[in-house]
Design an enzyme around this catalytic site. Structure first.
Site, mmCIF file in Angstrom:
data_model
loop_
_atom_site.group_PDB
_atom_site.id
_atom_site.type_symbol
_atom_site.label_atom_id
_atom_site.label_comp_id
_atom_site.label_asym_id
_atom_site.label_seq_id
_atom_site.Cartn_x
_atom_site.Cartn_y
_atom_site.Cartn_z
ATOM 1 N N LYS A 199 36.731 77.614 61.287
ATOM 2 C CA LYS A 199 38.110 77.130 61.484
ATOM 3 C C LYS A 199 38.171 76.172 62.684
ATOM 4 O O LYS A 199 38.969 75.229 62.712
ATOM 5 C CB LYS A 199 39.047 78.328 61.688
ATOM 6 C CG LYS A 199 40.514 77.952 61.913
ATOM 7 C CD LYS A 199 41.235 77.665 60.617
ATOM 8 C CE LYS A 199 42.484 76.832 60.775
ATOM 9 N NZ LYS A 199 43.608 77.442 61.403
ATOM 10 N N GLU A 281 46.271 77.153 74.300
ATOM 11 C CA GLU A 281 45.243 78.145 73.905
ATOM 12 C C GLU A 281 43.837 77.596 74.204
ATOM 13 O O GLU A 281 42.999 77.469 73.305
ATOM 14 C CB GLU A 281 45.390 78.478 72.413
ATOM 15 C CG GLU A 281 46.648 79.263 72.080
ATOM 16 C CD GLU A 281 46.721 79.628 70.610
ATOM 17 O OE1 GLU A 281 46.809 78.706 69.769
ATOM 18 O OE2 GLU A 281 46.672 80.821 70.292
HETATM 19 N N1 LIG Z 1 51.596 76.971 63.554
HETATM 20 C C1 LIG Z 1 50.574 76.760 62.728
HETATM 21 O O1 LIG Z 1 50.678 75.982 61.762
HETATM 22 C C2 LIG Z 1 49.294 77.483 62.922
HETATM 23 C C3 LIG Z 1 49.097 78.335 63.996
HETATM 24 N N2 LIG Z 1 47.905 79.035 64.073
HETATM 25 C C4 LIG Z 1 47.686 79.987 65.163
HETATM 26 O O2 LIG Z 1 48.588 81.073 64.998
HETATM 27 C C5 LIG Z 1 48.914 81.658 66.262
HETATM 28 C C6 LIG Z 1 50.436 81.692 66.411
HETATM 29 O O3 LIG Z 1 50.896 80.346 66.447
HETATM 30 P P1 LIG Z 1 52.414 79.915 66.145
HETATM 31 O O4 LIG Z 1 53.027 80.830 65.170
HETATM 32 O O5 LIG Z 1 52.374 78.470 65.871
HETATM 33 O O6 LIG Z 1 53.080 80.171 67.575
HETATM 34 P P2 LIG Z 1 54.636 80.265 67.972
HETATM 35 O O7 LIG Z 1 54.744 79.804 69.378
HETATM 36 O O8 LIG Z 1 55.473 79.597 66.944
HETATM 37 O O9 LIG Z 1 54.936 81.819 67.895
HETATM 38 C C7 LIG Z 1 54.514 82.772 68.838
HETATM 39 C C8 LIG Z 1 55.551 83.864 68.860
HETATM 40 O O10 LIG Z 1 55.090 84.984 69.593
HETATM 41 C C9 LIG Z 1 56.179 85.451 70.368
HETATM 42 N N3 LIG Z 1 55.724 86.284 71.488
HETATM 43 C C10 LIG Z 1 54.836 85.977 72.456
HETATM 44 N N4 LIG Z 1 54.718 87.007 73.318
HETATM 45 C C11 LIG Z 1 55.550 87.978 72.864
HETATM 46 C C12 LIG Z 1 55.907 89.262 73.338
HETATM 47 N N5 LIG Z 1 55.353 89.765 74.456
HETATM 48 N N6 LIG Z 1 56.807 89.981 72.644
HETATM 49 C C13 LIG Z 1 57.385 89.480 71.536
HETATM 50 N N7 LIG Z 1 57.093 88.253 71.024
HETATM 51 C C14 LIG Z 1 56.187 87.519 71.694
HETATM 52 C C15 LIG Z 1 56.862 84.186 70.839
HETATM 53 O O11 LIG Z 1 58.145 84.474 71.348
HETATM 54 P P3 LIG Z 1 58.872 83.506 72.438
HETATM 55 O O12 LIG Z 1 59.678 82.545 71.636
HETATM 56 O O13 LIG Z 1 59.716 84.419 73.249
HETATM 57 O O14 LIG Z 1 57.788 82.849 73.236
HETATM 58 C C16 LIG Z 1 56.867 83.418 69.527
HETATM 59 O O15 LIG Z 1 57.942 83.786 68.715
HETATM 60 C C17 LIG Z 1 48.194 80.802 67.309
HETATM 61 O O16 LIG Z 1 46.962 81.408 67.635
HETATM 62 C C18 LIG Z 1 47.940 79.460 66.571
HETATM 63 O O17 LIG Z 1 46.836 78.757 67.082
HETATM 64 C C19 LIG Z 1 46.950 78.952 63.103
HETATM 65 C C20 LIG Z 1 47.106 78.112 62.045
HETATM 66 C C21 LIG Z 1 48.236 77.255 61.904
HETATM 67 C C1 LIG Z 2 46.132 72.214 60.006
HETATM 68 C C2 LIG Z 2 45.363 73.419 59.601
HETATM 69 C C3 LIG Z 2 45.719 73.669 58.164
HETATM 70 C C4 LIG Z 2 43.898 73.088 59.644
HETATM 71 O O1 LIG Z 2 43.108 74.042 59.107
HETATM 72 C C5 LIG Z 2 45.590 74.620 60.459
HETATM 73 O O2 LIG Z 2 45.407 75.686 59.936
HETATM 74 C C6 LIG Z 2 45.918 74.629 61.908
HETATM 75 O O3 LIG Z 2 46.730 73.847 62.406
HETATM 76 O O4 LIG Z 2 45.352 75.473 62.627
#
Ligand SMILES: NC(=O)C1=CN([C@@H]2O[C@H](COP(=O)(O)OP(=O)(O)OC[C@H]3O[C@@H](n4cnc5c(N)ncnc54)[C@H](OP(=O)(O)O)[C@@H]3O)[C@@H](O)[C@H]2O)C=CC1
Ligand SMILES: CC(C)(CO)C(=O)C(=O)O
Length: 318
Positions: A199, A281
């Protein structure tokens, strides 16, 4: 007796883009899903969760089983961690609180070895798994999620009481099965380390370049210089993975370039963190792969330069 097996109770620890999207899809498929929130708790408790998906259309979940404290959640059989890796250690008490005995804790996060720092804070009885989400999704506003493309999840076992391969494989299948039941493509991965390295072939170039160059995927792909940077960074990630003993399928980088070319214009999640002045991150996506490669004598100079530049930016931004 119908012989029907009860559906597991699911807890979402961190309801952002990833937690909100997969939690909503599971809730729509009939799972009992409980969402832990922080800053968006009030908005979601009042107005529910909304998804604008280019794949699944518009969805609303209202009311939401929303919580601002893990103590109020019921015991959950599966906990899906959707917070950023930068908060993993802080989340341990919430996970312990919301976990049923023998619960499965699935970290839906990018990066290498992201499970390790959490694992040491969790009871031995809990299974820890990792999930790689191939998806383009972001938070548009409190409780409002935009899903632009893709959606597959690759699941692998990290650690816990499942000592042998068949019982680990069964738990991983169970996890992948949850997503499939919700209409999401999911695969069981035999080797979580390999899956995480694979990934990174996407995340190392695009996440960092989006911040360093202030550009989303379409301009990054269109410009000859940034495209050259992307391909050489991808080659270095594959070199690091190989040095660490993980084979990346032949032609994988080219395949990712083609997928990205076909994707709608996309800002990686690291750019959203930069924009909102949240910690990047960097440990999970850059420092750990660099350290793992260095430990086997493999230097990755382009990734190292990128990591140091991003660290400088991150320190001044948060
Ligand atoms: N977005 C994407 O398309 C992709 C993301 N990822 C990975 O997924 C993971 C999550 O990313 P993503 O969803 O984008 O992140 P976001 O910032 O959208 O979401 C993180 C969430 O976690 C919450 N949070 C953090 N700490 C706490 C806590 N102590 N208690 C309750 N809630 C908490 C945050 O709340 P608050 O608003 O209060 O900070 C927020 O709602 C990461 O590792 C990212 O790299 C992987 C593939 C694709
Ligand atoms: C864009 C994509 C689909 C690449 O694998 C993703 O999963 C990310 O943003 O981490």
């Amino acid at each position: 007796m119908t012989g029907a097996v009860a559906k597991p109770t699911i807890g979402i620890i961190g309801t952002g883009a990833i937690g909100g999207f997969y939690g909503m899809m599971l809730a729509q498929a009939g799972y009992d899903v409980h969402f832990l929130l922080r800053s968006e708790f009030r908005a979601v408790a009042e107005r529910g969760l909304q998804l604008h998906s280019a794949v699944h259309g518009a969805l609303t979940l209202n009311p939401v089983q929303a919580y601002s404290a893990a103590e109020d959640m019921p015991p959950c059989d599966w906990l899906l961690v959707g917070a950023k890796t930068t908060s993993n250690r802080d989340l341990a008490p919430a996970i312990v609180q919301a976990a049923a005995p023998n619960a499965r804790v699935l970290l839906l996060q990018n990066g290498l070895d992201v499970e390790d720092s959490l694992r040491e804070l969790l009871p031995d009885a809990l299974h820890v798994l990792g999930g790689l989400c191939y998806i383009c999704v972001h938070r548009q506003g409190p409780g409002v999620i935009t899903h632009q493309a893709l959606g597959a999840v690759h699941v692998g076992y990290h650690s816990g009481p499942a000592a042998d391969d068949p019982s680990r494989a069964a738990i991983v299948e169970e996890g992948a099965g949850l997503f499939r039941a919700a209409g999401i493509d999911a695969q069981a991965m035999a080797n979580l380390h390999q899956a995480r390295w694979q990934k990174l072939v996407w995340n190392i170039p695009y996440n960092g370049l989006s911040v360093l160059l202030g550009a989303s995927t379409t301009p990054l792909m269109a410009d000859a210089d940034s495209r050259e940077l992307i391909t050489s960074l991808m080659a270095e990630v594959i070199q690091g993975a190989t040095a660490c003993g993980h084979e990346v399928p032949a032609g994988y980088a080219e395949q990712l370039l083609q997928v990205t070319q076909r994707m709608p214009d996309y800002w990686p999640s690291m750019y959203h963190d930069f924009l909102h002045k949240r910690p990047l991150e960097l440990e999970a996506i850059y420092a750990r792969p660099l350290a793992a490669a260095k430990a086997v004598g493999c230097e990755l100079p382009r990734i190292e330069a990128m990591y140091r530049s991003l660290s400088f930016i991150d320190r001044r931004n948060t």
